[in-house]
Design a protein around this motif. Structure first.
Motif, PDB file in Angstrom:
ATOM      1  N   UNK A 120       2.656  13.782   5.513  1.00  0.00           N
ATOM      2  CA  UNK A 120       2.790  15.090   6.152  1.00  0.00           C
ATOM      3  C   UNK A 120       2.174  15.092   7.550  1.00  0.00           C
ATOM      4  N   UNK A 121       1.053  14.415   7.727  1.00  0.00           N
ATOM      5  CA  UNK A 121       0.434  14.337   9.053  1.00  0.00           C
ATOM      6  C   UNK A 121       1.352  13.622  10.036  1.00  0.00           C
ATOM      7  N   UNK A 172       8.317  13.100  -6.888  1.00  0.00           N
ATOM      8  CA  UNK A 172       9.265  12.605  -5.889  1.00  0.00           C
ATOM      9  C   UNK A 172       9.414  13.559  -4.706  1.00  0.00           C
ATOM     10  N   UNK A 173       9.408  14.864  -4.980  1.00  0.00           N
ATOM     11  CA  UNK A 173       9.524  15.843  -3.894  1.00  0.00           C
ATOM     12  C   UNK A 173       8.327  15.778  -2.962  1.00  0.00           C
ATOM     13  N   UNK A 174       7.123  15.646  -3.539  1.00  0.00           N
ATOM     14  CA  UNK A 174       5.913  15.637  -2.715  1.00  0.00           C
ATOM     15  C   UNK A 174       5.837  14.414  -1.815  1.00  0.00           C
ATOM     16  N   UNK A 227       0.850  -1.189   0.000  1.00  0.00           N
ATOM     17  CA  UNK A 227       0.000   0.000   0.000  1.00  0.00           C
ATOM     18  C   UNK A 227       0.888   1.242   0.000  1.00  0.00           C
ATOM     19  N   UNK A 228       0.471   2.256  -0.717  1.00  0.00           N
ATOM     20  CA  UNK A 228       1.266   3.476  -0.837  1.00  0.00           C
ATOM     21  C   UNK A 228       0.740   4.574   0.081  1.00  0.00           C
ATOM     22  N   UNK A 229       1.640   5.237   0.789  1.00  0.00           N
ATOM     23  CA  UNK A 229       1.289   6.445   1.527  1.00  0.00           C
ATOM     24  C   UNK A 229       1.083   7.593   0.543  1.00  0.00           C
ATOM     25  N   UNK A 230       0.038   8.375   0.759  1.00  0.00           N
ATOM     26  CA  UNK A 230      -0.149   9.605   0.001  1.00  0.00           C
ATOM     27  C   UNK A 230       0.620  10.726   0.702  1.00  0.00           C
TER      28      UNK A 230
END
Length: 339
Positions: A152-153, A183-185, A144-147
């Motif tokens: 950020x949270x 990639x930065x985000x 599963x991928x983190x958004x």
């Protein structure tokens, strides 16, 4: 044999081998002071849109352990998911290479959320360690991928308590391909301090990248590598693989293909009435089955790992790669459906 054990059991990507043939004909400066390593650093600075520091590393385990040791400090605790690779599958390498200890915590479907984090503020109790690092796996061990907003949270809470953030990005490219984020985000803009970017599972012979998003964090890291036995003479051989992997967006294309093959398998299973255990986002599919079923599938030539899940269920894990073909997926889905 149809090998779905891991994306590091597949053949090396031809595009990487082709580029390496050109590089191997010449000599280079040793110990990561060569022009290829410098070129890759410049390329990564463009890709990640920041002034980062890059170091090639032989293995993912060494990348994670040495990166965490660089930022964990004395008496540190590394908060990680109880299913994370650094806790389950790296033989205590973080603790071996640092003075930190791992502190695993539970999280739904292999993913951490704010409510899963323990108290992060140091209470000054000298009888205990203090949290100093939050480690996230991208993609997770359940595929599963983190958004970016989720990262950020988590990092926001960590930073408020004075923690640094490490990301095990052995399948970071798969998360990029799935989410469509930059990639930065998915890294420094979301609060990540150091990223261990994996090329091996993306088709390299064996090469990882440790990326610090702050020059201060990277100070003396080459000395850390040397002391740990991970500053080899021909580091340019690793950098050359990463250079070829990044060229023409191959790293994202190969990850996207692997994701697409996993999605195809997930759809085929759902069409046959068998729901994967987790959402299929990266390049892994988990299917609940018994040990006997797993063994029978292996005997038919479909190699995979049989893994007990955090909730106690037994599951077969199938991993796709840049080399996986649609015919292999079709054959596997038919074999599972016939059990």
């Amino acid at each position: 044999m149809n090998d779905f054990r891991s994306d590091n059991t597949c053949p090396v990507a031809p595009a990487i081998l082709e580029d390496l043939q050109k590089v191997l004909a010449g000599g280079r400066t040793a110990y990561a002071e060569d022009e290829i390593t410098a070129k890759v650093q410049d390329k990564l600075r463009v890709i990640f849109e920041c002034d980062l520091e890059f170091f090639p590393i032989f293995t993912g385990t060494a990348a994670n352990a040495l990166a965490i040791s660089q930022i964990s400090g004395r008496f540190g605790e590394v908060i990680c998911h109880r299913n994370s690779h650094i806790f389950v599958d790296e033989c205590g390498a973080v603790e071996f290479h640092s003075s930190a200890r791992l502190r695993p915590v539970a999280g739904q479907q292999g993913k951490l959320a704010l409510e899963d984090l323990p108290e992060l503020l140091d209470d000054g109790d000298v009888h205990r360690g203090k949290p100093t690092v939050l480690s996230l796996s991208q993609s997770t061990e359940t595929g599963i991928a983190y958004r970016s907003e989720e990262i950020a949270l988590l990092t926001g809470k960590a930073k408020d308590a004075g923690l640094r953030v490490h990301m095990d990005g052995t399948r970071f490219a798969n998360a990029l391909a799935f989410t469509g984020a930059s990639p930065a985000d998915l890294s420094w803009r979301s609060g990540v301090d150091v990223l261990c970017l994996g090329a091996t599972k993306g088709g390299a012979i064996g090469a990882e990248a440790v990326i610090f998003f702050s020059k201060a964090d990277a100070l003396e890291f080459r000395r850390t590598m040397k002391r740990a036995g991970h500053l080899g003479a021909r580091m340019w051989f690793l950098s050359a693989q990463i250079d070829a992997w990044l060229a023409n967006d191959f790293w994202l294309q190969s990850a996207g293909h692997a994701n697409a093959m996993a999605a195809l398998l997930g759809k085929a299973l759902r069409d046959s009435g068998m729901e994967p255990l987790y959402p299929v986002e990266a390049n892994m599919v988990f299917v609940e089955m018994t040990r006997d079923q797993s063994d029978a599938l292996r005997n038919r030539g479909f190699l995979h790992y049989f893994i007990k899940q955090p909730d106690g269920r037994n599951a077969a894990r199938f991993v796709t790669s840049h080399d996986t073909g649609g015919s292999e997926i079709e054959a596997l889905a038919l074999a599972i459906g016939a059990m």
